[in-house]
Design a protein around this motif. Structure first.
Motif, short mmCIF file in Angstrom:
data_model
loop_
_atom_site.label_atom_id
_atom_site.label_comp_id
_atom_site.label_asym_id
_atom_site.label_seq_id
_atom_site.Cartn_x
_atom_site.Cartn_y
_atom_site.Cartn_z
N MET A 143 0.82 -1.19 -0.12
CA MET A 143 -0.19 -0.08 0.03
C MET A 143 0.91 1.22 -0.07
O MET A 143 0.18 2.22 -0.28
CB MET A 143 -0.83 0.06 1.02
CG MET A 143 -1.75 -1.12 1.23
SD MET A 143 -2.89 -0.97 2.92
CE MET A 143 -3.93 -2.56 2.61
N GLY A 144 2.26 1.17 0.17
CA GLY A 144 3.03 2.37 0.13
C GLY A 144 3.54 2.30 1.79
O GLY A 144 2.98 2.03 2.64
N GLU A 145 4.90 2.88 1.82
CA GLU A 145 5.60 3.20 3.12
C GLU A 145 4.62 3.73 4.17
O GLU A 145 4.55 3.34 5.23
CB GLU A 145 6.85 3.71 2.97
CG GLU A 145 7.73 2.95 2.11
CD GLU A 145 9.10 3.49 2.43
OE1 GLU A 145 9.36 4.07 3.14
OE2 GLU A 145 10.06 3.13 1.52
N GLN A 166 1.35 3.60 9.12
CA GLN A 166 0.18 4.05 9.84
C GLN A 166 -0.52 2.72 10.28
O GLN A 166 -1.15 2.83 11.45
CB GLN A 166 -0.89 4.84 9.06
CG GLN A 166 -0.25 6.23 8.64
CD GLN A 166 -1.16 6.80 7.64
OE1 GLN A 166 -1.95 6.35 6.87
NE2 GLN A 166 -0.99 8.16 7.36
N LEU A 167 -0.20 1.52 9.77
CA LEU A 167 -0.90 0.33 10.14
C LEU A 167 -0.03 -0.34 11.19
O LEU A 167 -0.16 -1.56 11.50
CB LEU A 167 -1.14 -0.64 9.03
CG LEU A 167 -2.15 -0.05 7.92
CD1 LEU A 167 -2.23 -0.81 6.67
CD2 LEU A 167 -3.81 0.19 8.72
#
Length: 331
Positions: free
Chosen positions: A219-221, A226-227
Motif C-alpha cells: 500500500m506504500g510506506e 500507519q498500520l
C-alpha cells in the motif's frame, strides 16, 4: 456482512487451489521417481537395485527440486513487493548472477574453502550484495519499470562476463565442471546436500507467514507505517531472507532462471495480488515447475542430461517476452 462473505469466499478459494496444486505436485513427484534410464513401477515389487536407485538418487534429487522451486518462487514474489515491480526476479535482475560470481571467485581465489558450506556462504553473500544494491538504487532513484529491468539485465551481463573470464583463464577441470553446473542442474544430489538445503524451508515458511504484512507494504510506506509496520526493519529482514533463499538455491542448483518471475505472476492471475495467499501457492507451484523441468532434463535425451536452467529458461523466456510486451506502456 458482505466483506465477511467476500473474505470467506477468497479463503475457501485459496484452500481449493492449494489442494489442487498439492495433488498435481504429488502426481509429478511420483512420475519423477518412476521415470529414467531404469523405469520403476509402483505396482510391482522393487528389486534391490531399484530400491537403491530411488532412495539414494531419485528421492534426494526430487526433494532438492521441490525445495529449490519453492525457494525461487517465493523469493521472486517477495522481490516483486520490495521493488514494486511485477517483473522482478532473481535471475532477471542479476541477483542469481551475483551469487554465482562470488562462488566462482571463491573457487578461483581460495580453493581450500570450496566446500558445499563454503559455496553456500559465498552465494548468500553475493545475493545479499546485489539485492541490497538493487533495492537501494530503486528506492533512492525511484526507477521506472523499464530502467530497473535495464539495470538488472546489465548486472546479469556483467556477472556473466566475470564468470566467463574466470573460466577462460583457468585450466582447472573443476572450474569447467562448475561452469556446466552453473547452467542449472541438481544431478548428483545426495542426502548430505539435501540436509544442507533444509535450512531454506524455515525461511520460506517465515516469508509465507509474513504475507499479510507484505500486503500492507504494497500500500506504500506511509500507509504501512500507519498500520503499525516497522518498514525499515521489515525491508532489511526481507532483503536478508531473499538473499539466503537465492544464495542457497544457486549454491545447490546453479542459476535456474525465470521460476521466480513466471510462478508468482501466474498465481497472481489466478488468486489475485494478496501475498498471504500468493506466496504459499507460489511455493507449491514453484516446486511443481522445477520437478517437471527436471523430469524433462533427465529424460529428453538418451545420451546426456540437459541443464535444468536451460529447461526452465525455455519455458519461462516466451512467457517473459509476453509480459514485457504487455507492460510496454509502463513508465
Amino acid at each position: 456482512m458482505y466483506l465477511s462473505q467476500l473474505l470467506d469466499h477468497q479463503h475457501s478459494r485459496w484452500k481449493r487451489y492449494a489442494l489442487i496444486f498439492l495433488f498435481i505436485l504429488a502426481c509429478v513427484s511420483a512420475i519423477h521417481l518412476m521415470v529414467g534410464d531404469i523405469f520403476v513401477s509402483p505396482f510391482s515389487d522393487l528389486s534391490s537395485i531399484q530400491k537403491q536407485l530411488v532412495w539414494e538418487l531419485r528421492l534426494p534429487r526430487l526433494l532438492a527440486a521441490m525445495v529449490i522451486g519453492s525457494t525461487l518462487a517465493v523469493s521472486g514474489g517477495v522481490l516483486q513487493v520490495l521493488l514494486g515491480n511485477v517483473l522482478a526476479e532473481p535471475g532477471v535482475l542479476g541477483v542469481s548472477g551475483g551469487a554465482s560470481v562470488v562462488m566462482v571467485l571463491l573457487l578461483f581465489l581460495v580453493p581450500a574453502w570450496a566446500t558445499p558450506m563454503g559455496f553456500m556462504l559465498a552465494a548468500i553473500i553475493g545475493a545479499l550484495l546485489f539485492t541490497m544494491f538493487l533495492v537501494g538504487v530503486a528506492t533512492m532513484m525511484k526507477l521506472t519499470t523499464t530502467r530497473l529491468l535495464l539495470v538488472g539485465f546489465t548486472l546479469g551481463i556483467l556477472t556473466g562476463a566475470i564468470v566467463t573470464w574466470a573460466f577462460y583463464f583457468s585450466d582447472d577441470l573443476s572450474m569447467r565442471q562448475l561452469m556446466y553446473w552453473l547452467m542449472g542442474g541438481i544431478g548428483g544430489t545426495s542426502w548430505y546436500h539435501q540436509l544442507l538445503t533444509l535450512f531454506l524451508v524455515p525461511v520460506v515458511v517465515w516469508l509465507c507467514i509474513k504475507g499479510q504484512t507484505l500486503d500492507k507494504l504494497m500500500m506504500g510506506e506511509l500507509h504501512a507505517k500507519q498500520l503499525g509496520v516497522d518498514v525499515d526493519s521489515l525491508r532489511w529482514k526481507l532483503i536478508l531472507a531473499v538473499s539466503v533463499l537465492v544464495g542457497g538455491a544457486v549454491a545447490f542448483g546453479g542459476v535456474i532462471g525465470f521460476v521466480g518471475l513466471i510462478v508468482p505472476h501466474m498465481v497472481r492471475l489466478i488468486l489475485g495480488a494478496e501475498n498471504r495467499y500468493l506466496l504459499p501457492v507460489s511455493a507449491i507451484m514453484g516446486a511443481i515447475l522445477v520437478v517437471f523441468a527436471d523430469i524433462i532434463a533427465r529424460t529428453a535425451l538418451d545420451s546426456a542430461e540437459l541443464p535444468l536452467g536451460v529447461v526452465t529458461t525455455s519455458i519461462g523466456a516466451p512467457i517473459f517476452i509476453w509480459m514485457l510486451v504487455k507492460h510496454h506502456g509502463s513508465r
